[in-house]
Design a protein around this motif. Structure first.
Motif, mmCIF file in Angstrom:
data_model
loop_
_atom_site.group_PDB
_atom_site.id
_atom_site.type_symbol
_atom_site.label_atom_id
_atom_site.label_comp_id
_atom_site.label_asym_id
_atom_site.label_seq_id
_atom_site.Cartn_x
_atom_site.Cartn_y
_atom_site.Cartn_z
ATOM 1 N N LYS A 1 0.820 -1.201 0.000
ATOM 2 C CA LYS A 1 0.000 0.000 0.000
ATOM 3 C C LYS A 1 0.864 1.265 0.000
ATOM 4 O O LYS A 1 0.547 2.241 -0.675
ATOM 5 N N TRP A 2 1.916 1.269 0.781
ATOM 6 C CA TRP A 2 2.798 2.435 0.852
ATOM 7 C C TRP A 2 3.501 2.674 -0.473
ATOM 8 O O TRP A 2 3.780 3.810 -0.835
ATOM 9 N N LYS B 1 2.200 2.039 -3.424
ATOM 10 C CA LYS B 1 1.180 2.638 -4.291
ATOM 11 C C LYS B 1 1.016 4.129 -3.964
ATOM 12 O O LYS B 1 0.936 4.964 -4.860
ATOM 13 N N ARG B 2 0.990 4.459 -2.672
ATOM 14 C CA ARG B 2 0.870 5.866 -2.256
ATOM 15 C C ARG B 2 2.083 6.673 -2.696
ATOM 16 O O ARG B 2 1.942 7.818 -3.138
ATOM 17 N N LEU B 3 3.250 6.079 -2.569
ATOM 18 C CA LEU B 3 4.470 6.758 -3.005
ATOM 19 C C LEU B 3 4.436 7.007 -4.510
ATOM 20 O O LEU B 3 4.789 8.083 -4.984
ATOM 21 N N ILE C 1 1.747 7.343 -6.441
ATOM 22 C CA ILE C 1 0.755 8.390 -6.724
ATOM 23 C C ILE C 1 1.315 9.761 -6.360
ATOM 24 O O ILE C 1 1.148 10.727 -7.096
ATOM 25 N N THR C 2 2.012 9.835 -5.231
ATOM 26 C CA THR C 2 2.623 11.100 -4.807
ATOM 27 C C THR C 2 3.660 11.566 -5.821
ATOM 28 O O THR C 2 3.682 12.748 -6.195
#
Length: 133
Positions: free
Chosen positions: A2-3, A5-7, A9-10
């Protein structure tokens, strides 16, 4: 996972966010530069009306941007055409307490129809704004 994926997107959206912030900063700078030009022109007109009792304003002009066409900078230009019975040297003497007449950024000219033009050109507060490029 999950992290990661967030990274991702960021990282994808960071350039867009920075571009929006830069754009807003440039628009803010343009607004401040135009307000500075308006204030400079109003002050010039007030100073003329204070020092010259028989003044008749013919036209008032102001411009914000790269007025010289050289370099990447923003100027605040104010120009007022006026008529009076006073002589050029007397006008310059009275206005010298507000401005330094240097024949480049501040000067007084006679027009062909017997009026005078006073010209003031100063650097804008946001001198390296996109508007000057």
């Amino acid at each position: 996972m999950k992290w990661l994926k967030r990274l991702g997107i960021t990282v994808l959206f960071l350039p867009a966010v920075l571009l929006v912030i830069w754009g807003l900063y440039e628009v803010f700078g343009m607004c401040v530069n135009h307000m500075a030009t308006e204030e400079q022109t109003k002050t010039l007109q007030t100073n003329l009306e204070t020092e010259i009792s028989d003044i008749e304003i013919v036209s008032v002009y102001s411009e914000t941007g790269n007025t010289s066409g050289t370099g990447n900078h923003v100027d605040c230009l104010s120009s007022i055409i006026f008529s009076t019975e006073m002589q050029k040297n007397e006008i310059e003497d009275r206005m010298s307490k507000y401005y330094v007449f240097d024949e480049w950024n501040c000067y007084l000219n006679n027009t062909d129809d017997g009026n005078y033009t006073i010209y003031i050109n100063t650097s804008a507060p946001f001198v390296d704004n996109l508007e000057g490029h």
